[in-house]
Write a protein that holds these residues in place. Sequence first.
Motif, PDB file in Angstrom:
ATOM      1  N   SER A 148       0.842  -1.193   0.000  1.00  0.00           N
ATOM      2  CA  SER A 148       0.000   0.000   0.000  1.00  0.00           C
ATOM      3  C   SER A 148       0.879   1.245   0.000  1.00  0.00           C
ATOM      4  O   SER A 148       1.908   1.287   0.673  1.00  0.00           O
ATOM      5  CB  SER A 148      -0.926   0.008   1.216  1.00  0.00           C
ATOM      6  OG  SER A 148      -1.839  -1.084   1.158  1.00  0.00           O
ATOM      7  N   MET A 149       0.439   2.236  -0.741  1.00  0.00           N
ATOM      8  CA  MET A 149       1.223   3.460  -0.874  1.00  0.00           C
ATOM      9  C   MET A 149       0.827   4.455   0.208  1.00  0.00           C
ATOM     10  O   MET A 149      -0.276   4.994   0.200  1.00  0.00           O
ATOM     11  CB  MET A 149       1.020   4.065  -2.256  1.00  0.00           C
ATOM     12  CG  MET A 149       1.414   3.147  -3.403  1.00  0.00           C
ATOM     13  SD  MET A 149       3.123   2.543  -3.273  1.00  0.00           S
ATOM     14  CE  MET A 149       4.005   4.093  -3.423  1.00  0.00           C
ATOM     15  N   SER A 150       1.743   4.692   1.132  1.00  0.00           N
ATOM     16  CA  SER A 150       1.562   5.724   2.142  1.00  0.00           C
ATOM     17  C   SER A 150       2.283   6.983   1.658  1.00  0.00           C
ATOM     18  O   SER A 150       2.379   7.222   0.450  1.00  0.00           O
ATOM     19  CB  SER A 150       2.098   5.242   3.494  1.00  0.00           C
ATOM     20  OG  SER A 150       1.899   6.197   4.499  1.00  0.00           O
ATOM     21  N   SER A 151       2.804   7.789   2.565  1.00  0.00           N
ATOM     22  CA  SER A 151       3.468   9.034   2.184  1.00  0.00           C
ATOM     23  C   SER A 151       4.147   9.614   3.411  1.00  0.00           C
ATOM     24  O   SER A 151       3.736   9.349   4.550  1.00  0.00           O
ATOM     25  CB  SER A 151       2.436  10.033   1.649  1.00  0.00           C
ATOM     26  OG  SER A 151       2.981  11.331   1.536  1.00  0.00           O
ATOM     27  N   PHE A 195       8.884  13.707  -1.425  1.00  0.00           N
ATOM     28  CA  PHE A 195       8.491  14.484  -2.596  1.00  0.00           C
ATOM     29  C   PHE A 195       9.021  13.816  -3.864  1.00  0.00           C
ATOM     30  O   PHE A 195      10.220  13.591  -4.011  1.00  0.00           O
ATOM     31  CB  PHE A 195       9.035  15.916  -2.508  1.00  0.00           C
ATOM     32  CG  PHE A 195       8.524  16.799  -3.611  1.00  0.00           C
ATOM     33  CD1 PHE A 195       7.376  17.544  -3.427  1.00  0.00           C
ATOM     34  CD2 PHE A 195       9.180  16.859  -4.830  1.00  0.00           C
ATOM     35  CE1 PHE A 195       6.879  18.351  -4.455  1.00  0.00           C
ATOM     36  CE2 PHE A 195       8.698  17.660  -5.858  1.00  0.00           C
ATOM     37  CZ  PHE A 195       7.543  18.402  -5.669  1.00  0.00           C
ATOM     38  N   THR A 196       8.103  13.517  -4.770  1.00  0.00           N
ATOM     39  CA  THR A 196       8.433  12.799  -5.998  1.00  0.00           C
ATOM     40  C   THR A 196       7.829  13.541  -7.182  1.00  0.00           C
ATOM     41  O   THR A 196       6.712  14.065  -7.102  1.00  0.00           O
ATOM     42  CB  THR A 196       7.882  11.364  -5.950  1.00  0.00           C
ATOM     43  OG1 THR A 196       8.365  10.719  -4.758  1.00  0.00           O
ATOM     44  CG2 THR A 196       8.318  10.558  -7.157  1.00  0.00           C
ATOM     45  N   VAL A 197       8.534  13.587  -8.269  1.00  0.00           N
ATOM     46  CA  VAL A 197       8.076  14.310  -9.457  1.00  0.00           C
ATOM     47  C   VAL A 197       6.972  13.531 -10.153  1.00  0.00           C
ATOM     48  O   VAL A 197       7.205  12.467 -10.745  1.00  0.00           O
ATOM     49  CB  VAL A 197       9.241  14.561 -10.435  1.00  0.00           C
ATOM     50  CG1 VAL A 197       8.735  15.216 -11.713  1.00  0.00           C
ATOM     51  CG2 VAL A 197      10.311  15.428  -9.786  1.00  0.00           C
ATOM     52  N   GLU A 219      12.298  21.588  -2.199  1.00  0.00           N
ATOM     53  CA  GLU A 219      12.224  20.240  -1.631  1.00  0.00           C
ATOM     54  C   GLU A 219      13.592  19.556  -1.656  1.00  0.00           C
ATOM     55  O   GLU A 219      13.929  18.805  -0.737  1.00  0.00           O
ATOM     56  CB  GLU A 219      11.194  19.409  -2.392  1.00  0.00           C
ATOM     57  CG  GLU A 219       9.760  19.897  -2.249  1.00  0.00           C
ATOM     58  CD  GLU A 219       9.233  19.767  -0.836  1.00  0.00           C
ATOM     59  OE1 GLU A 219       9.725  18.887  -0.094  1.00  0.00           O
ATOM     60  OE2 GLU A 219       8.326  20.536  -0.463  1.00  0.00           O
ATOM     61  N   SER A 220      14.374  19.786  -2.690  1.00  0.00           N
ATOM     62  CA  SER A 220      15.714  19.191  -2.771  1.00  0.00           C
ATOM     63  C   SER A 220      16.603  19.683  -1.631  1.00  0.00           C
ATOM     64  O   SER A 220      17.344  18.912  -1.022  1.00  0.00           O
ATOM     65  CB  SER A 220      16.366  19.529  -4.115  1.00  0.00           C
ATOM     66  OG  SER A 220      15.655  18.974  -5.191  1.00  0.00           O
ATOM     67  N   GLY A 229      12.559  12.803  -5.413  1.00  0.00           N
ATOM     68  CA  GLY A 229      12.391  11.441  -5.896  1.00  0.00           C
ATOM     69  C   GLY A 229      11.857  11.385  -7.314  1.00  0.00           C
ATOM     70  O   GLY A 229      11.265  12.342  -7.829  1.00  0.00           O
ATOM     71  N   THR A 230      12.071  10.235  -7.946  1.00  0.00           N
ATOM     72  CA  THR A 230      11.510   9.955  -9.264  1.00  0.00           C
ATOM     73  C   THR A 230      10.559   8.773  -9.133  1.00  0.00           C
ATOM     74  O   THR A 230      10.679   7.968  -8.192  1.00  0.00           O
ATOM     75  CB  THR A 230      12.601   9.609 -10.283  1.00  0.00           C
ATOM     76  OG1 THR A 230      13.189   8.330  -9.915  1.00  0.00           O
ATOM     77  CG2 THR A 230      13.687  10.676 -10.311  1.00  0.00           C
ATOM     78  N   PRO A 231       9.631   8.627 -10.053  1.00  0.00           N
ATOM     79  CA  PRO A 231       8.760   7.454 -10.007  1.00  0.00           C
ATOM     80  C   PRO A 231       9.530   6.138  -9.980  1.00  0.00           C
ATOM     81  O   PRO A 231       9.102   5.171  -9.335  1.00  0.00           O
ATOM     82  CB  PRO A 231       7.923   7.595 -11.282  1.00  0.00           C
ATOM     83  CG  PRO A 231       7.824   9.082 -11.466  1.00  0.00           C
ATOM     84  CD  PRO A 231       9.196   9.599 -11.076  1.00  0.00           C
TER      85      PRO A 231
END
Length: 262
Positions: A148-151, A195-197, A219-220, A229-231
């Motif tokens: 499951s995708m949390s954050s 944080f992801t693009v 964010e960086s 982050g990247t996918p």
Amino acid sequence: MARIDAGETPALTEYRAAIVTGAARGLGRAIALELARRGERPALIDLDEVGLAETEHLIRAEGGDAITIRADVSIEDEVRSAVAETASRLGPPLILVNNAGVLRDDLLFKMPTEGWDTVMNVHLRGAFLASRAVQAHMVEHGWGRIISMSSTSALGNVGQANYAAAKAGLQGFTKSLALELGRFGITANAVAPGFTVTDMTRGVAERLGISFDELIERESAATAVRRVGTPADIANAVAFFASESSGFVSGQVLYVAGGPRG
């Protein structure tokens, strides 16, 4: 079909069927692509049929295989039907990625009830309905992976009381599934991206009234590895939890955030 011992690989086909919700774009698309590269056949579930077709095309262009199913993860009958269709067309779904999600950001005093309910229904209710539907197949075959995708927003974030609560809820949900289902050879884990693009985070920049480049720079600077982050970063973590080699890892929340969290 004979049940296998926990920890063994189910000898059903040369691949496993993997359901990925919210697969029309962003993280869901990247996760589906990575699972397909690793030999699984994903069932792509979303409401965005155009996006689903694009994800399927990308998978097939790399020599993989996938099916698309339009379904609303918050509607019980549609989830049940999607899981049944996956089982009929690909075989029993033994991998589930609860990725479908939406944002309805607002400060608490301005947040409409609808914005709260929508986020809860997609993230929490959707994960519950999908996990409940697939676990029967996993229990029958003595093997399964639920991710499951949390954050990082689960730790709290201004203007995201609904999203933060949903993502924190998914962590408790994950730990409970791990305890309930472990005896059947099923693991449950969560991935919590920083944080992801994605298209979703581009929308965050718009709401803040700044450019996406400015948001990335900000964010960086706040991240230990000094990048966002990247996918692909997230998809690799999910793929580990979906693999055979992760069988002794369950009930965990992995923060993929470029630094220590949690």
